[in-house]
Scaffold this active site. Structure first.
Site, mmCIF file in Angstrom:
data_model
loop_
_atom_site.group_PDB
_atom_site.id
_atom_site.type_symbol
_atom_site.label_atom_id
_atom_site.label_comp_id
_atom_site.label_asym_id
_atom_site.label_seq_id
_atom_site.Cartn_x
_atom_site.Cartn_y
_atom_site.Cartn_z
ATOM 1 C CG ASP A 216 46.984 24.889 -7.689
ATOM 2 O OD1 ASP A 216 47.523 25.906 -8.175
ATOM 3 O OD2 ASP A 216 47.202 23.745 -8.132
ATOM 4 C CB SER B 255 37.061 23.799 -10.109
ATOM 5 O OG SER B 255 35.663 23.760 -10.312
ATOM 6 C CB SER C 121 36.378 18.573 -11.720
ATOM 7 O OG SER C 121 36.681 17.499 -10.845
ATOM 8 C CE1 TYR C 122 44.273 22.249 -11.631
ATOM 9 C CE2 TYR C 122 43.874 22.362 -9.271
ATOM 10 C CZ TYR C 122 44.722 22.501 -10.351
ATOM 11 O OH TYR C 122 46.027 22.888 -10.150
ATOM 12 N N PRO C 123 42.102 18.107 -11.077
ATOM 13 C CG PRO C 123 43.902 17.127 -12.250
ATOM 14 C CD PRO C 123 42.929 18.287 -12.295
#
Length: 623
Positions: free
Chosen positions: A120, A149, A329-331
């Site tokens: 990100d 991710s 998965s990536y939160p």
């Protein structure tokens, strides 16, 4: 074996998981000077041109480099607060020198550096911190970043084989935000604190300012004032009741309600004079309740507060732990649409062992699967939040179990069909006034069978009515009531306001809410029960200090008060322009600093206005 590859993750848990996948479990571990950070050594066959190489996987602990004013301006009394808008700054390693030294030591003999920070905007910036430290030790390093991710093995191996360049535009946006937050926050915080120290109760208190904190506080104060200033208004309505086939049917007035008793009475008397009511339409048609959209960070925070009784910060902390454990998965994602290339059925199949929703997962695999709906957001970085594997409930803490269960049920609901129903609406004319009654029959629950957070129940079925028939209503009445005030702002409502007004990002909203609570600008209390027996959603009430600060700045008369969201929203839009290459970091900084500097000067000129707002002996609850 030619040169080693140095890999750096954003946190130790990710470093350990990635090293385990790349090494196939064949690795050696050594300690560093930081008790949380380990170095994992192994061999791995990277994509060309690197090939089979020795590798060292290590990590940072988030940010390694601090951004601060130089020594001449660092102390509170070293300069006038207004000088901080232009004072020189520097990037220094303070508390993380042991981590920086480990990166430098490993980089000296490395051939390439692979960045494994979160994918990100913040992760790109942390990646540049790592890159700069490593390049100072070894200017010849080739630098790449892995895009991932989740930490599922196949996903990590794919990321290792397809490295990309760091996104310097995203990193520049974060650097701009950090510098703005430092300058604006320090200038206003020092000035506020020093100016208000003479007020009882504030002598030893730091009155902090943040360009996201104050608009967040402003939302709470605005709702509080709406509640306190609310004046209820009386209203009147007409209801028609008719009993048929032992079923009492209530027909509601098409006008809903009027705020004039006399007119309502006149219309009611006309209905009575007509004596009979005539059915003007009977319409039966299919209806549906849409299944939920794929899960974003903002939605997770709102639902976690509303249904699980957890604060947004707790929800995100739990989700982060589930992610680093390899369960979800990536939160942190804005995306509410799954890529058509994702094998969602394979993810559904992993949930079959569950005793709670395994039967529903099996149903999806046996023909009940339906492609998830597409929302309107795609950050092009991460998919919606979803489970990566099945986790036995006994291996999770209470809160972890509930957050994981929600994420999993949400994912399975997305992969199901919409709930189906039939509605029947009977419309009638009584005198000159229209009335209607509606009945719902749920025909197929579909996604509702796995998603208890939505409610859609059949109502009492309507008896048979025929268009054109007339009847004498069993009863007709005038009802009265009063308008109700809005409730105090709840956490889901606050998050929604922050989201739509661009206050913070999906990853930082929980931190801003936590900060205004920590500073005692607001207090919270629980409102009603949550799903599963937990105490209910939090609602926010400003403290006397929070009220006074917002009212004081509003009284100064800014067109864009610092308690309003407009300036911060504009700043967030400019950060996006940096990411898109349409605005330079330098120009963005100049524009935003000029705006806030003007507000700061006006504030200092009107300090008596701020002081004259009553602080009520802070920081008491405003209720």
């Amino acid at each position: 074996m030619p040169g080693k590859i140095l890999c750096i993750a954003e946190k130790p848990s990710i470093a350990k998981a990635v090293a385990g996948h790349l090494s196939g479990g064949q690795l050696s571990t050594s300690n560093t000077r930081n008790k949380y950070v380990k170095n994992y050594e192994f061999t791995y066959n990277f994509a060309p041109p690197w090939g089979q190489c020795n590798a060292v996987m290590s990590s940072v602990l988030g940010h390694t480099v601090d951004w601060d004013f130089t020594a001449l301006h660092r102390k509170w009394n070293s300069c006038a607060p207004g000088q901080l808008f232009d004072a020189p700054t520097e990037q220094i390693v303070k508390e993380r020198k042991d981590i920086a030294d480990n990166i430098s030591a490993q980089a000296r003999h490395a051939r390439a550096l692979f960045i494994w920070t979160d994918c990100d905007r913040e992760g790109e910036y942390i990646g540049t911190e790592v890159r700069d430290i490593a390049l100072r030790a070894n200017p010849n390093l080739e630098v790449k970043r892995a895009k991932f991710s989740n930490i599922e093995r196949a996903h990590i191996l794919r990321a290792a084989q397809r490295p990309v360049d760091l996104d310097d535009l995203q990193a520049a946006a974060v650097a701009a935000r950090i510098e703005l937050d430092l300058r604006i926050g320090a200038a206003f915080t020092r000035w506020q604190t020093l100016s208000l120290q003479g007020i009882g109760g504030l002598e030893e208190k730091v009155i902090s300012y943040g360009s996201c904190q104050f608009p967040t506080l402003g939302f709470v104060v605005d709702r509080y004032k709406r509640v306190k200033n609310f004046v209820p208004e009386p209203f009147w309505s007409i209801k028609v009741l008719h009993k048929r086939d032992d079923i009492n049917v209530t027909f509601n007035w098409d006008r809903n309600r009027l705020f004039d008793r006399m007119i309502t009475t006149i219309l009611f008397e006309r209905c009575l004079m007509a004596k009979t009511a005539r059915v003007t339409a009977v319409v039966t048609k299919p209806t549906k309740k849409w299944k939920p959209l794929p899960l974003t960070t903002v939605e997770l925070q709102k639902v976690g507060s509303r249904f699980l009784g957890l604060t947004s910060k707790v929800v995100m902390d739990v989700a982060e732990k589930l992610y680093t454990s390899g369960y979800i998965s990536y939160p942190r994602t804005e995306t509410d649409q799954f890529d058509r290339g994702m094998d969602l059925r394979a993810l559904v199949e992993k949930q079959v062992p569950s005793t709670d929703w395994g039967q529903f997962a099996t149903h999806l695999l046996n023909g009940g699967f339906s492609q998830p709906r597409n929302g309107s957001h795609n950050d092009k970085a991460h998919p919606p939040i979803h489970p990566i594997c099945f986790v036995t409930p006994t291996s999770l803490s209470y809160d972890e179990k509930r957050v994981y269960e929600f994420i999993t049920r949400r994912f399975l609901a997305c992969c199901s069909e919409d709930a189906q129903g039939m509605t029947t609406t009977v419309s009638l004319l009584y005198g000159d006034e229209g009335f209607h009654a509606t009945g719902l029959m749920v025909v197929a629950r579909n996604y509702l069978d796995v998603y208890p957070y939505d409610k859609w129940e059949s109502s009492q079925q309507l008896p048979q009515f025929v268009e054109g028939e007339t009847f004498v209503p069993t009863e007709a009445n005038i009802t009265d009531g009063k308008t109700s005030p809005p409730g105090y702002l709840t956490e889901p409502e606050l998050i929604a306001l922050m989201d739509v007004n661009g206050i913070g990002t999906d990853a930082t909203m929980a931190e801003h809410i936590s900060k205004i609570k920590e500073r005692q600008y607001v207090f919270t209390r629980r409102k009603g029960p949550a799903l599963g027996g937990r105490s209910g959603v939090e609602e926010f009430v400003p403290s006397s200090l929070g009220m006074a600060l917002v009212e004081g700045y509003d009284a100064i008369g800014f067109e864009n008060s610092v308690s309003k969201p407009f300036l911060r929203k504009e700043m967030e839009e400019k950060l996006k322009e940096i990411c898109e290459g349409r605005l330079t970091k330098r120009d963005m900084l100049q524009q935003c600093l000029d705006q806030y500097r003007e507000m700061f000067v006006r504030s200092t000129q009107s300090v008596d206005v701020l002081k004259n707002v009553s602080f009520y002996g802070v920081p008491r609850n405003a209720i």
